[in-house]
Design a protein around this motif. Structure first.
Motif, PDB file in Angstrom:
ATOM      1  N   VAL B 127      -0.560  -6.899   0.040  1.00  0.00           N
ATOM      2  CA  VAL B 127      -0.380  -5.480  -0.215  1.00  0.00           C
ATOM      3  C   VAL B 127       0.527  -5.314  -1.425  1.00  0.00           C
ATOM      4  O   VAL B 127       1.647  -5.820  -1.437  1.00  0.00           O
ATOM      5  CB  VAL B 127       0.261  -4.788   1.003  1.00  0.00           C
ATOM      6  N   GLU B 207      -5.156  -3.321  -0.525  1.00  0.00           N
ATOM      7  CA  GLU B 207      -4.679  -2.007  -0.099  1.00  0.00           C
ATOM      8  C   GLU B 207      -3.432  -1.691  -0.922  1.00  0.00           C
ATOM      9  O   GLU B 207      -2.523  -2.497  -1.011  1.00  0.00           O
ATOM     10  CB  GLU B 207      -4.273  -2.042   1.384  1.00  0.00           C
ATOM     11  N   SER B 209      -0.024   0.309  -1.454  1.00  0.00           N
ATOM     12  CA  SER B 209       0.890   0.923  -0.504  1.00  0.00           C
ATOM     13  C   SER B 209       2.219   1.311  -1.126  1.00  0.00           C
ATOM     14  O   SER B 209       2.771   0.627  -1.974  1.00  0.00           O
ATOM     15  CB  SER B 209       1.101  -0.040   0.660  1.00  0.00           C
ATOM     16  N   SER B 236      -8.248   1.958  -1.447  1.00  0.00           N
ATOM     17  CA  SER B 236      -7.622   2.330  -0.190  1.00  0.00           C
ATOM     18  C   SER B 236      -6.115   2.353  -0.422  1.00  0.00           C
ATOM     19  O   SER B 236      -5.531   1.372  -0.873  1.00  0.00           O
ATOM     20  CB  SER B 236      -7.977   1.317   0.895  1.00  0.00           C
ATOM     21  N   TYR B 237      -5.522   3.471  -0.166  1.00  0.00           N
ATOM     22  CA  TYR B 237      -4.120   3.680  -0.487  1.00  0.00           C
ATOM     23  C   TYR B 237      -3.345   3.947   0.795  1.00  0.00           C
ATOM     24  O   TYR B 237      -3.744   4.768   1.606  1.00  0.00           O
ATOM     25  CB  TYR B 237      -4.028   4.896  -1.415  1.00  0.00           C
ATOM     26  N   LEU B 238      -2.259   3.202   0.983  1.00  0.00           N
ATOM     27  CA  LEU B 238      -1.458   3.386   2.197  1.00  0.00           C
ATOM     28  C   LEU B 238      -0.107   3.969   1.825  1.00  0.00           C
ATOM     29  O   LEU B 238       0.532   3.522   0.886  1.00  0.00           O
ATOM     30  CB  LEU B 238      -1.202   2.061   2.903  1.00  0.00           C
ATOM     31  N   PRO B 462      -6.375   1.086   8.255  1.00  0.00           N
ATOM     32  CA  PRO B 462      -6.467  -0.338   7.947  1.00  0.00           C
ATOM     33  C   PRO B 462      -5.724  -1.131   9.023  1.00  0.00           C
ATOM     34  O   PRO B 462      -4.714  -0.662   9.561  1.00  0.00           O
ATOM     35  CB  PRO B 462      -5.741  -0.454   6.603  1.00  0.00           C
TER      36      PRO B 462
END
Lengths: 250, 482
Positions: B127, B207, B209, B236-238, B462
């Motif tokens: 990440v 991902e 983040s 995909s962004y956390l 996720p």
């Protein structure tokens, strides 16, 4: 294994159990019968430790230990299992996940590590087979949308998974057709051994054709008014409960 | 000739201080409380921004000054004193780190306590993180890997300097400065945030983040996030938030803008667990966030959120389905306990043809909290064959909390198909006893029931986030059933 002495219990100040005495030894099957409202289910709940019920007098010993102050989960950890008359639904929690949690919580209470996933899977497969349960059933949400028969079979599946010392089956036969009854009864019989015990709570004698009790007790107005062997159950089936009521009232 | 007294000197110093005020202040780590044009300019200067950015901020500030704080949400709180807040603060040391070893050990220790140890994160899941600590980035990882794919992932301050053309083109296009009171405030004073650009056809390999944190007392946080997924790309962004316990209310007014160009997809997941105040309802973060995404043709935006923190939450991650065949999704779990208040939901604005949206909202209320779902589904006249499915479920624990649902539907096209389902349930004593009887204690039973209730949404997160979120649900509801 289970020793109940002069047990009195009430719910919301209404006295329901009024002096129960009962002793169950390992390897025995006991049946408690009685008319509606006699306190059968209350007895089951009180042994399991449901908090709505207040024990006002008497004692419950399990394996020599007074369990009256024990929380329901502690009793479960010690090996008390209750098959519910009306199993609740828990949406979104699969049967497998629920069993995994129950087993691992019990292990944790005994200071054991979580059961390895491989062993868990093996155990589930084995017990599902025993009770003729389709594997698809195990990934469904607990009791959600289950038929009456499926719910009861699921209760016995859980019993098989948890391997309790004392299994209390509360009206397990109600709502079952004859095939389901046979499967459930076979399951119980296969699980029975000399070290565990079964307490059957039932209104009808039907179940007792399949799971044969060593002792039959008649509960009436919160007391065990008559005890006998399986013949007592046949007598009740033939004559109904009225004669017992009359006997008691004399 | 007048005598030059000590009083005069003091007076002169005071004036001088005012005159050069913000320069001196720029040297310090925290700006004085209050908000005016000078402060806005000072923030911009401090961040070495170009003139257009300064002007943009000032425009926002002028708009904000004319606006009033909204009060239509189903929440009650003491309105913040906007002149009592400092609008900029930076960590004491801000060197550029190449590795974690160079990071202030005290900071790392705090991260560990929060369970978000950087090195673990680095090793475990690949990440990349842009860590925002009190408004300024102090560590950025995996930048290199991303760089090879042409992905830009950096603080928005850096992006303003390094990629002004992108920032200038997109900032404020989805959430305009004057959109609402808090968005306007954020536009004027945003301190930092993240910027992400995925080039055409690129699938972001990890991902992304960002961990936000609030750690200085009395410092409002005004994060600004801008994510642009160029045509045919995927990201995909956390976003996860934690804050240490704090006694006074803290204001947080973030803005997140997502832009998904043709055929692009953005998945934006949030776990929010800011300080919710204590059991008596004292303290806690005010969380007034504007999050919105724009979908061009065939694009898709999914918002997934797990909201467990903050004293007051006001948040509606929304999708503007501008392009034909675009898809918007909103999956939400909002937990309120004690005296928390949440008014959260989404807006799905269908503009293009064959646009589709899905809303799944799970509200869990415990203690004396109030939990509201507020959602708008709007089908414009040109949005032929638009479809929406909404499901809003509420779970109550105890008798003193509240769950509310405010669904708004505006359909101006006859071909629209809109479905709405809503349920309210309560964790029953029978369910708890059933679990107890199987050896599961009450605390664990509640966690199990709540996780089951939230499963449809947890499944959308996720993997590593889902585990964290499950734990968070358990922690948030600890001791909520007596």
């Amino acid at each position: 294994m289970l020793k109940i002495k002069n047990l009195h219990a009430s719910v919301a100040d209404k006295s329901i159990l009024r002096g129960i005495n009962l002793e169950i030894k390992p390897g025995e099957v006991h049946a408690i019968m009685g008319p509606n409202g006699s306190g059968k289910s209350t007895l089951a709940s009180v042994i399991a430790g449901k908090e709505d019920y207040e024990v006002t007098d008497g004692e419950i010993f399990f394996e020599g230990e007074d369990i009256n102050e024990f929380a329901p989960e502690e009793r479960a950890h010690k090996g008390v299992f209750l098959s519910f008359q009306y199993p609740v639904e828990i949406p979104g929690v699969s049967v497998t996940n629920f069993m995994k949690t129950a087993i691992n919580e019990t292990r944790k209470a005994k200071g054991l590590e979580d059961m390895p996933a491989k062993d868990m899977l093996k155990l589930i497969r084995e017990k599902a087979e025993l009770l003729e349960i389709d594997r698809k059933f195990l990934s469904r949400s607990l009791n959600e949308g289950f038929s009456g028969g499926e719910k009861k079979r699921n209760e016995i599946f859980q019993m098989a998974m948890l391997e309790p010392k004392l299994a209390i089956l509360d009206e397990t036969d109600s709502g079952l057709d004859i095939d389901a009854l046979r499967i459930v009864a076979n399951g119980v019989n296969k699980l029975k051994n000399k070290d565990n015990a079964v307490l059957l709570i039932t209104h009808y004698q039907r179940l007792l054709d399949y799971i044969v009790p060593d002792y039959v007790h008649v509960l009436y107005k919160g007391k065990i008014v008559k005890s006998g062997t399986k013949e007592l159950a046949h007598e009740l089936e033939a004559k109904g409960y009225d004669w017992i009521k009359e006997e008691v009232n004399i | 000739m007048n005598k030059y007294t000590e009083d005069d000197l003091r007076e002169e110093l005071k004036t001088k201080e005012y005159e050069y005020g913000f320069y001196t202040d720029i040297e310090s780590d925290t700006f004085p409380n209050g908000l005016n044009e000078d402060i806005v300019k000072a923030i911009s200067i401090k961040k070495e921004e170009p003139q257009w950015m300064t002007d943009w901020r000032l425009e926002a500030f002028r708009t904000w000054k004319e606006m009033t704080e909204p009060d239509w949400a189903n929440v009650n709180y003491k309105k913040p004193d906007f002149q009592g807040i400092s609008y900029y603060s930076a960590p004491n040391k801000k060197p550029k780190y190449n590795s974690l070893d160079e990071v202030d050990p005290e900071l790392l220790e705090t991260f560990k306590k929060l369970g978000i140890s950087l090195d673990e994160q680095k090793k475990l899941s690949g990440v990349a993180m842009d860590v925002v600590v009190d408004s300024v980035s102090v560590a950025t990882t995996f930048k290199k890997t991303l760089g090879e794919k042409g992905i830009i992932f950096m603080s928005i301050s850096e992006a303003i300097k390094e990629h002004p053309e992108l920032v200038r083109k997109y900032i404020g296009t989805v959430v305009p400065q004057k959109d609402n009171f808090y968005a306007a405030l954020n536009s004027a004073v945003f301190s930092d945030g993240s910027f992400c650009y995925i080039p055409k056809g690129v699938r972001c390999p990890m991902e992304l983040s960002t961990y936000f944190r609030i750690n200085q007392a009395g410092t409002g946080q005004f994060e600004r996030t801008l994510v642009i997924a160029d045509e045919g790309s995927y990201v995909s962004y956390l976003e996860g938030c934690t804050a240490p316990s704090r006694d006074e209310n803290q204001l947080h007014a973030a803005v997140v803008e997502l832009i998904a160009l043709n055929d692009a997809e953005i998945k934006y997941s949030t776990v929010q667990n800011w300080y919710p105040g204590n059991a008596e309802g004292k303290g806690g973060v005010y969380n007034f966030v504007t999050k919105r995404g724009l979908c061009e043709t065939n694009a898709k935006i999914s918002w997934t959120q797990v909201e467990t923190g903050s004293a007051v939450t006001w948040k509606y991650p929304s999708c503007i389905l501008k392009g034909d065949n675009s898809v918007g999704e909103f999956y939400s779990i909002a937990v309120t306990n004690n005296f928390q208040q949440a008014d959260t939901g989404t807006k799905m604005i269908h503009l293009g043809k064959n646009t589709k949206s899905t809303i799944i909202s799970k509200g869990i209320s415990a203690g004396k909290s109030q939990n509201s779902y507020r959602g708008l589904v709007k089908i414009s006249p040109n949005a032929d064959n638009a479809r929406n499915f909404s499901q809003c479920d509420s779970l109550l624990m105890g008798n003193e909390c509240g769950a509310h649902t405010f669904p708004y539907i505006e359909a101006k096209n006859k071909t629209a198909r809109i479905e709405h389902e809503a349920t309210t349930s309560k964790i029953g004593e029978d369910q708890i006893f059933y679990c107890n009887q199987r050896g599961i204690n009450t605390e664990k039973a509640i966690a199990l029931i709540v996780n089951g209730f939230s499963k449809d949404v947890l499944n959308k997160l996720p993997m590593e986030f889902a585990v964290e979120a499950q734990k968070l649900l358990e922690i948030s509801l600890e001791g909520s059933v007596g």
